[in-house]
Structures are given as C-alpha cells and as structure tokens.
Design a protein around this motif. Structure first.
Motif, short mmCIF file in Angstrom:
data_model
loop_
_atom_site.label_atom_id
_atom_site.label_comp_id
_atom_site.label_asym_id
_atom_site.label_seq_id
_atom_site.Cartn_x
_atom_site.Cartn_y
_atom_site.Cartn_z
N ALA A 257 53.76 24.70 45.74
CA ALA A 257 52.32 24.62 45.46
C ALA A 257 51.93 25.57 44.33
N LEU A 258 52.58 26.74 44.28
CA LEU A 258 52.29 27.69 43.21
C LEU A 258 52.63 27.10 41.84
N GLY A 259 53.80 26.50 41.72
CA GLY A 259 54.16 25.87 40.45
C GLY A 259 53.25 24.72 40.12
N LEU A 260 52.83 23.98 41.15
CA LEU A 260 51.91 22.87 40.95
C LEU A 260 50.57 23.36 40.40
N LEU A 261 50.06 24.46 40.94
CA LEU A 261 48.79 25.01 40.45
C LEU A 261 48.87 25.37 38.97
N ARG A 262 49.99 25.95 38.57
CA ARG A 262 50.15 26.31 37.16
C ARG A 262 50.16 25.08 36.26
N ALA A 263 50.89 24.05 36.68
CA ALA A 263 50.97 22.83 35.87
C ALA A 263 49.60 22.16 35.74
N LEU A 264 48.86 22.08 36.83
CA LEU A 264 47.53 21.47 36.78
C LEU A 264 46.62 22.26 35.85
N ILE A 283 52.64 31.96 53.18
CA ILE A 283 53.32 33.19 52.78
C ILE A 283 52.27 34.27 52.50
N PRO A 284 52.63 35.54 52.57
CA PRO A 284 51.64 36.61 52.37
C PRO A 284 50.89 36.51 51.05
N GLU A 285 51.55 35.95 50.01
CA GLU A 285 50.92 35.87 48.69
C GLU A 285 49.96 34.70 48.56
N ALA A 286 49.92 33.80 49.55
CA ALA A 286 49.12 32.57 49.42
C ALA A 286 47.64 32.86 49.18
N SER A 287 47.15 33.92 49.81
CA SER A 287 45.73 34.26 49.64
C SER A 287 45.44 34.86 48.27
N SER A 288 46.49 35.21 47.51
CA SER A 288 46.31 35.78 46.17
C SER A 288 46.57 34.78 45.06
N PHE A 289 46.89 33.53 45.41
CA PHE A 289 47.03 32.50 44.38
C PHE A 289 45.67 32.30 43.72
N LEU A 290 45.69 31.63 42.57
CA LEU A 290 44.43 31.34 41.87
C LEU A 290 44.29 29.82 41.74
N PRO A 291 43.42 29.23 42.57
CA PRO A 291 42.60 29.82 43.63
C PRO A 291 43.44 30.10 44.88
N PRO A 292 42.90 30.91 45.81
CA PRO A 292 43.60 31.14 47.07
C PRO A 292 43.95 29.82 47.74
N LEU A 293 45.16 29.75 48.27
CA LEU A 293 45.72 28.47 48.70
C LEU A 293 45.40 28.13 50.16
N THR A 294 44.86 26.93 50.34
CA THR A 294 44.77 26.36 51.68
C THR A 294 46.19 25.95 52.09
N THR A 295 46.60 26.33 53.28
CA THR A 295 48.00 26.08 53.66
C THR A 295 48.15 26.02 55.17
N VAL A 296 49.31 25.56 55.61
CA VAL A 296 49.64 25.49 57.03
C VAL A 296 50.41 26.75 57.41
#
Length: 349
Positions: A257-264, A283-296
């Motif tokens: 998902a992180l790589g996907l966010l960058r590509a988009l 993962i602990p970093e999910a809330s620090s993604f840009l934007p913070p990631l909705t996840t399971v």
C-alpha cells in the motif's frame, strides 16, 4: 598475575569442586542448580557463591534429561523478510520468555519439502520440547510431506488444519471488512493488489475479496499481484493510476500500500479524493503514511501467545492438541486514506 584468590577459575569446575568449596554434598549442589526445594537459604547462598567463585555453569542438557524438558521451543520459518513472519516470531519469543522458555530459530533457506524435513532433523539435534512452524508457502498441504509424529507441532498461516493444529489470523474476515468499508463509502467496485501466488495468506485475502464483491453484485476487476514489498506496490500503482475508473484499492499488506500511495501521488491521483486505499497488517508506521492508512489490524501478539500456550499445554500436561484451525479476529482501523468516490454525495463515516 591477575588470578583469583583460589586460582581455581582457570580450570573447568565440576559439581564435586563446588560441593567441596561450599562444604556440602554433590546432591545438594544438584538441588540448588535445578531450583528444587528442601535447601536452606544459607546453604543455597553458599552453593551459589561457590559456583560464582569457580566459574561453574550447570550442564543444561543434563538437567533437561533429568526433568524431561529442555525449556526450549523451536521455530521453523521460511522467510524473515515479511512483516507478518517477523511480528509473529517476536510474539512467540515474548510469550515463550514469559513462560520461562527460550526460542531456537531455524530459518529454511528454500521453500522445499526436503528443507523442511532437514529443519526438523536439525531441531531434534538441538533438543527442543515442541515446534512452531511459520510456513506461509504451499508445503504443508503436500501429501508427500509428513512432519515427525513424535514432535509436537503448531503451524501458523496454513491450510493444514485437517492434519495439524493451526493458529492463524482471520484473513477472510479482515478482507471482508476492508472491501465492505469501501463499498459502503459508495465505490462501485474495489481493485485488489494481491500478494504472491504461493502464499496462503495472499490466497485467502484474494478469495475473500472476490467473494465479497460477488456477493454484493459487483464485478471484480482484474487482480494485480505483488510480492509483499513496497517496490511491487509501486509498480502496480503505476498500472492502476492509468485506470480512471479505479477509485478504490485493497492492498494485501501495508508495505505494498505504501508503494501504491507513492505511485498514485506521482501520477496525480489524489488519495483519498480520487482513489481510496486500504492495507492489511496495521504496521506501526501505517498511521504515519501520507495520508495515514486505513488498514486491517492483525493481532500478532495473540497469535504468538496462542501458539506458545498450545505447545506448552502439550509439553506440561501431555495433552495432544486437537487438529483444526483457531482464528484470531481482526479489526478495521479507519484513517484518512479512504473516502467516498469523486462526485459521490455520501458523507465520510
């Protein structure tokens, strides 16, 4: 010359040496070494002081043979490169330590039946009480692979519940919550960035994604596949960005998902205004993604605890664990990477 007062620490001390220095019998030294009751505190202190002075270390193997337990759990795993395996291993080690057990790790170099058999052989030589197998690839479903019958085994992330005791995350339930969340926001369908074909977790998530869309009367788009890495998510994201009808993506793990966010972002597709993205793992970093990631969210700690609890129940009580699969529940963590599709009148929940 830098020697101790007795000069005895230079040689390998024996239990008899400790007994002579402490003025007790060898049997008393053995009782102190094994933590048995029936020794006065004064005697125990004298024996421990003698052990320290002589540099004596009790023979752990001999003690294990006497009590019939090595207080060690073996862990066989194919890969330490994925978040799931690393987090599960950490949880197993933590739970084992809490119970006074050590963990012996044996990574399997290649995902082959011979490698797995060899790993069990090596673990037997290292003397373990039970084994946890973290094996997400399709090996344990192979009829040709039979694990040693005298070794107590718990398996993580497998479809082998008909032959072994399996502990796993509720992959299907977590996927359904992710896909339904996106459909409830108003998206017509949900694209899926899946994990590797040989992964049980990836297979279950892909199957549940397809089934959830079908049950909702939606046509599943073509599946894209990655290898759990952010780089593979980026490559898939470049492809998805070219599909203007793609407004929602469920990625099988947070790294992709992180790589996907960058590509988009590089292709000018805004998240979540143009495309909503949901991951899996939390993962602990999910809330620090840009934007913070909705996840399971996966409860790796509970998976590890259940693995240790199951094998130790067998070791301590002689209870043979039942075959079948225990599923640990998941939960959807909603953050800023999901929203209604462009032009949709619904409000964000």
């Amino acid at each position: 010359m830098g020697t101790s007062g007795t000069g005895r620490a230079r040689t390998t001390a024996s239990m008899a040496d400790v007994a002579r220095l402490a003025g007790v019998s060898a049997q008393t030294v053995s009782r102190v070494s094994n933590g048995y009751a029936g020794v006065t505190e004064e005697t125990r202190r004298a024996v421990l002081a003698a052990m320290k002075e002589l540099g004596y270390r009790p023979n752990s193997a001999a003690r294990a043979l006497k009590r019939g337990s090595f207080r060690t759990i073996g862990v066989i795993t194919f890969s330490l490169a994925t978040t799931g395996n690393v987090c599960t291993l950490e949880a197993i080690a933590t739970s084992a330590a809490h119970e006074g057990y050590a963990v012996t790790l044996l990574p399997v170099a290649l995902p082959t039946q011979d490698e797995v058999r060899g790993a069990f052989t090596r673990l037997e030589e290292l003397a373990v009480d039970a084994v946890v197998v973290i094996m997400e690839v399709h090996l344990l479903d192979a009829a040709a692979l039979t694990l040693p019958p005298h070794v107590q085994v718990v398996v993580v992330d497998s479809d082998a519940g008909d032959r072994y005791t399996v502990v796993d995350t509720d992959q299907a339930g977590g996927t359904r919550s992710a896909v339904r969340h996106l459909l409830d926001l108003g998206h017509r369908t949900v694209w899926h960035l899946a994990g590797p074909e040989d992964s049980f977790a990836a297979q279950r998530r892909a199957d549940a994604w397809r089934a959830t869309l079908t049950e909702a009367g939606r046509v599943p788009p073509p599946l894209l596949r990655g290898d759990w890495t952010a780089a593979s998510g980026y490559r898939a994201g470049l492809d998805l960005a070219a599909h203007e009808d793609c407004t929602a993506v469920f990625a099988a793990n947070d790294q992709m998902a992180l790589g996907l966010l960058r590509a988009l972002h590089e292709r000018g597709r805004r998240v979540p205004a143009d495309v909503s993205v949901v991951g899996f793992d939390d993962i602990p970093e999910a809330s620090s993604f840009l934007p913070p990631l909705t996840t399971v969210h996966q409860d790796f700690a509970e998976v590890g605890r259940l693995c240790v609890e199951t094998v130790l129940r067998t070791v301590r009580e002689g209870e043979v664990p039942e075959r079948g699969t225990t599923l640990v529940p998941t939960r959807l963590v909603r953050r800023a990477s999901t929203a209604p599709p462009p032009g949709h009148g619904a409000q964000r929940p």
